[in-house]
Design a protein around this motif. Structure first.
Motif, PDB file in Angstrom:
ATOM      1  N   THR B 331       0.844  -1.200   0.000  1.00  0.00           N
ATOM      2  CA  THR B 331       0.000   0.000   0.000  1.00  0.00           C
ATOM      3  C   THR B 331       0.879   1.250   0.000  1.00  0.00           C
ATOM      4  N   THR B 332       0.488   2.216  -0.835  1.00  0.00           N
ATOM      5  CA  THR B 332       1.271   3.461  -0.912  1.00  0.00           C
ATOM      6  C   THR B 332       0.545   4.583  -0.187  1.00  0.00           C
ATOM      7  N   GLU B 333       1.256   5.679   0.049  1.00  0.00           N
ATOM      8  CA  GLU B 333       0.632   6.860   0.661  1.00  0.00           C
ATOM      9  C   GLU B 333      -0.554   7.322  -0.187  1.00  0.00           C
ATOM     10  N   ALA B 334      -0.400   7.246  -1.514  1.00  0.00           N
ATOM     11  CA  ALA B 334      -1.477   7.694  -2.404  1.00  0.00           C
ATOM     12  C   ALA B 334      -2.720   6.813  -2.228  1.00  0.00           C
ATOM     13  N   ASP B 335      -2.499   5.502  -2.105  1.00  0.00           N
ATOM     14  CA  ASP B 335      -3.636   4.591  -1.885  1.00  0.00           C
ATOM     15  C   ASP B 335      -4.366   4.958  -0.599  1.00  0.00           C
ATOM     16  N   LEU B 336      -3.566   5.192   0.429  1.00  0.00           N
ATOM     17  CA  LEU B 336      -4.141   5.487   1.739  1.00  0.00           C
ATOM     18  C   LEU B 336      -4.941   6.790   1.691  1.00  0.00           C
ATOM     19  N   GLN B 337      -4.324   7.799   1.062  1.00  0.00           N
ATOM     20  CA  GLN B 337      -4.990   9.101   0.981  1.00  0.00           C
ATOM     21  C   GLN B 337      -6.309   8.983   0.210  1.00  0.00           C
ATOM     22  N   ARG B 338      -6.294   8.187  -0.833  1.00  0.00           N
ATOM     23  CA  ARG B 338      -7.497   7.995  -1.654  1.00  0.00           C
ATOM     24  C   ARG B 338      -8.634   7.422  -0.796  1.00  0.00           C
ATOM     25  N   MET B 339      -8.305   6.422   0.026  1.00  0.00           N
ATOM     26  CA  MET B 339      -9.342   5.817   0.879  1.00  0.00           C
ATOM     27  C   MET B 339      -9.850   6.812   1.911  1.00  0.00           C
ATOM     28  N   LYS B 340      -8.937   7.627   2.446  1.00  0.00           N
ATOM     29  CA  LYS B 340      -9.356   8.639   3.417  1.00  0.00           C
ATOM     30  C   LYS B 340     -10.320   9.629   2.769  1.00  0.00           C
ATOM     31  N   ASN B 341      -9.980  10.057   1.550  1.00  0.00           N
ATOM     32  CA  ASN B 341     -10.863  10.998   0.842  1.00  0.00           C
ATOM     33  C   ASN B 341     -12.227  10.375   0.596  1.00  0.00           C
ATOM     34  N   LYS B 342     -12.183   9.118   0.234  1.00  0.00           N
ATOM     35  CA  LYS B 342     -13.425   8.425  -0.088  1.00  0.00           C
ATOM     36  C   LYS B 342     -14.305   8.292   1.165  1.00  0.00           C
ATOM     37  N   LEU B 343     -13.690   7.880   2.266  1.00  0.00           N
ATOM     38  CA  LEU B 343     -14.457   7.715   3.494  1.00  0.00           C
ATOM     39  C   LEU B 343     -14.958   9.066   4.004  1.00  0.00           C
ATOM     40  N   GLU B 344     -14.142  10.098   3.841  1.00  0.00           N
ATOM     41  CA  GLU B 344     -14.567  11.429   4.274  1.00  0.00           C
ATOM     42  C   GLU B 344     -15.758  11.919   3.450  1.00  0.00           C
ATOM     43  N   ALA B 345     -15.669  11.766   2.140  1.00  0.00           N
ATOM     44  CA  ALA B 345     -16.776  12.204   1.281  1.00  0.00           C
ATOM     45  C   ALA B 345     -18.048  11.434   1.636  1.00  0.00           C
ATOM     46  N   ASN B 382      -6.007  10.148  10.812  1.00  0.00           N
ATOM     47  CA  ASN B 382      -4.870   9.847  11.678  1.00  0.00           C
ATOM     48  C   ASN B 382      -4.223   8.486  11.406  1.00  0.00           C
ATOM     49  N   VAL B 383      -4.893   7.664  10.620  1.00  0.00           N
ATOM     50  CA  VAL B 383      -4.328   6.333  10.347  1.00  0.00           C
ATOM     51  C   VAL B 383      -3.083   6.485   9.465  1.00  0.00           C
TER      52      VAL B 383
END
Lengths: 427, 416
Positions: B331-345, B382-383
């Motif tokens: 998993t990359t930082e970009a993958d993680l950020q994408r999931m965070k954006n998705k969950l936030e939206a 924070n994850v």
């Protein structure tokens, strides 16, 4: 001492009118409808095309054309597209119904500038990769094998077929045979014929700056050629309806049988649509309905039983459905018929009518809560050619119904002697 | 951001008020901290049966639904392993009716033997319709029993056996009511077009006179750590093999819990997800696949469920699942950020629904802190990447897994 027996004074039911929407067009003539709604900064943009299952030559073409739109575009693969949408927490949904095909983008308003181009790609330059189509076909066939084990699935399919006949689009329910004959060429041709921008209108609903939204839409869709208007008529407009009645059994293993009873009704634009919806709610349209009281609450025969008064653009039908134990089928059928007859023979008590009216009015308030609900209401009004005001006028129509109207409507529209009874279970 | 104010009555009833004047409507949500985990092992399905009985009239109100529908209201309820939640939608100017109805059924039920008997039949029909008469319908019941050996999560809210429901008596019902249905065991959320002082006044008026009660709460046996892989096979009238894998994960209240929500999203949320891409699209070994946390309060489970595609072996399916889990290390930082954006939206989109907001507030309070309702997005943010990799390496191992193979009747072995 607190009086817990007398209910608190009921207040008169009021509602707020739906907000108006503005209609304009892009420089190439595509109609755009903008509706501001809600406080959360989210939006949905839908492109709605004339088309849908009532236009197709091969069953399922529109549905699979729509659901394959996201499998890839000239600019990116299906996965790259999904990844880009995830970057912004946005989603693109597709929907092919009887009279339209819609492709919608929903997400945070602030990301519309980055995500609207994806909507454009999906609509205008899908590649429909054969491999993905074949995979979807294969998976659908496998899923259908599972669905075919469910009594409710078979009952619904057979009910629709028997109610409308084989010649009318409303009677056809997509199945494995149709799936097997559908080819990727069919959906590519369907896209070419129906998904031209000249064949659509756009609607944007939510909380956004109208100027900015229009600019984005103009940038994406206004500079393209607005050609491809479809002139063909819906096959449902003059399709031949052949309706069966009487009892039809379909044998299937299981602990319970699905019952589906009904007959033809009226089309959506008929002036009796709302009044008849009230009658049907009394019969089986809500938790306290007569069918629920009798068959669930008093007799415990079922977990749920419902009556549907469904009206499509060119025709409609009445249906009752519920699951009961295999050895309680006859009892349930007798009681269902009793309840229909009771509405025909006896005037409804004032209190019950007042209750159902209020129940429906209260429910209508809930149905206009989110911008996504409003977006679908607006689409419905535009596709079905019903004024948006009608969702407000409905309140008055319901309020004005009298006891005598209910019985008259029940006598006019319920025809117990013509009832089709579809029974799917172990007999 | 969900705005809210809270207060507590002297009898212990916790009240949360959220104002939203967008439409003239209110959601009245009352959550009781009782679920199937509070049941005795010889009386499973009781919390859910009880939820049904709550609609059968109370001390002063013979019919629950009728007066509510008369003022344009609708209601429903659900029972989970941890809570029983009742909610009403009604026009804003009819709010008092909700207080009248809900306080009376918290005060005392109006049950008869006859009502109890009919409702038992309804629930048994529900059991059949939703769990026994559906392909793979009883998988959930079996999964619970496999993943949990000690904790009462080992049965589902519908109950372990239909006979438990049939055996329920009036005495059980009364006992249960006074043990769990109490102001000091409930959280009330009133959300919508309301004023704070109005809610305050109505709550005092209708719920204030209800005495607090001695709760029947008993310590719940916690599940010991799983030490070895578990496997089980069952057969049923189903068209294809299905494989259900369960992994124990931390409790919802654990700060690391959110790492697992991110992992579930990475694995199976949408068509960009890893399991979908690998199993469905590339290797074509699965017809469908999903992964989600069961969202239990106590240490819970994340399950990965899939239907094996025709012409592919169960072994090939399982290998692909394990590879995907191993690849979480990439998993990359970009993958993680994408999931965070998705969950936030997703979290923002939920706020267009009054009911979702009310439910979030009630759940957060039940998890121990109402502030959580507005903290969720931060918890996701924070994850860290390391946490994701560490969690994956620690939790998605064979010794922490239970696997249920659900096979078509004619197929007797796992080998193709």
């Amino acid at each position: 001492m607190l009086d817990r027996i007398t209910p608190p004074l009921a207040q008169p039911l009021t509602t707020r009118r739906l907000p108006g929407y503005t209609t304009t067009q892009l420089s190439n003539g595509i109609p755009v409808h903008l509706l501001q709604y809600g406080t959360v900064e989210v939006a949905e943009v839908q492109l709605v095309f004339k088309g849908g299952s009532a236009f197709e030559d091969k069953l399922g073409t529109m549905q699979f054309m729509a659901s394959n739109l996201k499998e890839g575009t000239n600019q990116r693969t299906g996965q790259q597209l999904a990844e880009r949408l995830d970057d912004f927490g946005a989603s693109i949904g597709t929907d092919a119904d009887g009279e339209y095909v819609a492709v919608g983008l929903s997400g945070l308003t602030r990301h519309m500038p980055e995500t609207l181009p994806l909507l454009k790609e999906v609509v205008m330059t899908p590649t429909f990769p054969e491999e993905d189509f074949e995979l979807m076909k294969h998976r659908t066939l496998q899923r259908m094998e599972m669905m075919a084990l469910k009594t409710a699935y078979t009952a619904r399919r057979e009910f629709m077929r028997l109610t409308y006949g084989n010649q009318h689009p409303y009677g056809a329910v997509f199945g494995p045979e149709e799936m097997k004959t559908l080819m990727v060429e069919d959906i590519r041709a369907c896209h070419a014929e129906y998904m031209g921008l000249g064949n659509c209108f756009i609607l944007a609903v939510g909380r956004f700056d109208e100027e900015a939204m229009l600019q984005e839409l103009e940038k994406g869709f206004g500079t393209e050629s607005a050609s491809g208007k479809v002139t063909a008529n819906s096959k449902a407009a003059d399709g031949l309806i052949q309706s069966a009645s009487g009892r039809h059994y379909f044998e299937k293993e299981g602990m319970q049988a699905t019952l589906r009873l009904g007959h033809l009704g009226i089309k959506r634009k008929h002036p009796d649509f709302y009044p008849m919806s009230v009658v049907n709610t009394i019969l089986g349209g809500y938790f306290g309905s007569r069918l629920m009281k009798n068959i669930r609450e008093d007799k415990g025969l079922t977990y749920g039983i419902y009556a549907i008064w469904f009206a499509d653009k060119y025709a409609g039908h009445f249906a009752i459905q519920g699951d009961v134990s295999n050895n309680k089928i006859e009892l349930a059928l007798t009681e269902i018929r009793k309840e229909i007859q009771r509405l025909i023979d006896e005037p409804i008590p004032e209190g019950e009518l007042a209750l159902v009216k209020n129940y429906l009015l209260g429910k209508s308030i809930s149905e206009r809560e989110s911008p996504f609900q409003l977006s679908n209401l607006l689409r419905y009004s535009l596709v079905y050619d019903i004024s948006f005001d009608q969702f407000d006028q409905k309140f008055d129509i319901i309020q004005n119904l009298q006891v005598s109207d209910i019985q008259r409507l029940a006598q006019q529209y319920y025809r117990p002697e013509e009832l089709l009874e579809v029974i799917c279970g172990k007999l | 951001m969900i705005n809210y104010e809270t207060f507590t009555l002297t009898n212990g009833l916790k009240v949360i008020v959220h104002q939203d004047k967008n439409i003239p409507k209110v959601v009245f949500n009352i959550l009781y901290r009782v679920g199937s985990k509070d049941e005795e092992s010889s009386r499973t399905g009781f919390a859910h049966l009880f939820e049904h009985l709550m609609f059968r009239g109370s001390k002063n109100i013979p019919k629950y639904d009728t007066p509510l529908q008369r003022v344009g209201g609708q209601n429903n309820a659900f029972t989970s392993a941890d809570v029983t939640n009742y909610y009403l939608n009604l026009p804003a100017n009819q709010l008092e009716t909700a207080f009248w109805l809900e306080s009376d059924r918290m005060l005392e039920l109006g049950l008869t033997e006859e009502k109890l008997e009919t409702e038992k039949e309804v629930v048994i029909n529900e059991y059949k319709q939703r769990y026994l008469n559906q392909p793979y319908g009883d998988a959930q019941l079996r999964m619970r029993e496999m993943a949990f050996k000690v904790h009462p999560y080992r049965w589902t809210p519908i109950g372990q056996k239909m006979s438990h429901i049939a055996q329920a008596t009036m005495e059980d019902v009364k006992d249960f009511f006074y043990g769990y249905y109490a102001p000091n065991n409930a959280t009330l959320v009133v959300a919508g077009d309301v004023e704070m002082d109005q809610v305050h006044r109505l709550t005092e008026k209708w719920f204030g006179p209800i005495p607090n009660r001695t709760l029947k709460k008993h310590p719940i046996d916690q599940e010991p750590a799983q030490e070895a892989a578990r496997q089980d096979t069952c057969h049923g009238p189903v068209p294809h093999p299905a494989v259900y894998k369960m992994y124990h994960i931390p409790a919802h209240t654990d700060p690391h819990y959110y790492t697992f929500e991110i992992i579930a999203a990475l694995l199976a949320s949408g068509t960009n997800s890893r399991l979908y891409q690998k199993l469905v699209k590339q290797q074509k070994v699965a017809m469908s696949v999903s992964a989600f946390s069961w969202q239990l309060h106590d240490p819970g489970v994340m399950s990965i469920d899939g239907h094996v595609a025709e012409g592919h072996s169960i072994a090939a399916y399982e290998t692909a699942v394990q590879e995907t889990l191993n690849e979480l290390q990439n998993t990359t930082e970009a993958d993680l950020q994408r999931m965070k954006n998705k969950l936030e939206a997703g979290h923002v989109m939920e706020q267009t629904s009054l009911f979702q907001k009310a439910l979030n507030l009630a759940f957060s309070d039940t998890l121990g802190d109402v502030r959580l309702a507005n903290e969720v997005v931060n918890r996701f943010h924070n994850v860290t990447l390391n946490q994701v990799k560490e969690a994956a390496a620690t939790y998605f191992v064979p010794n922490n897994a239970s696997t249920l193979y659900y096979l078509p009747e004619q197929r007797q072995s796992l080998n193709v």
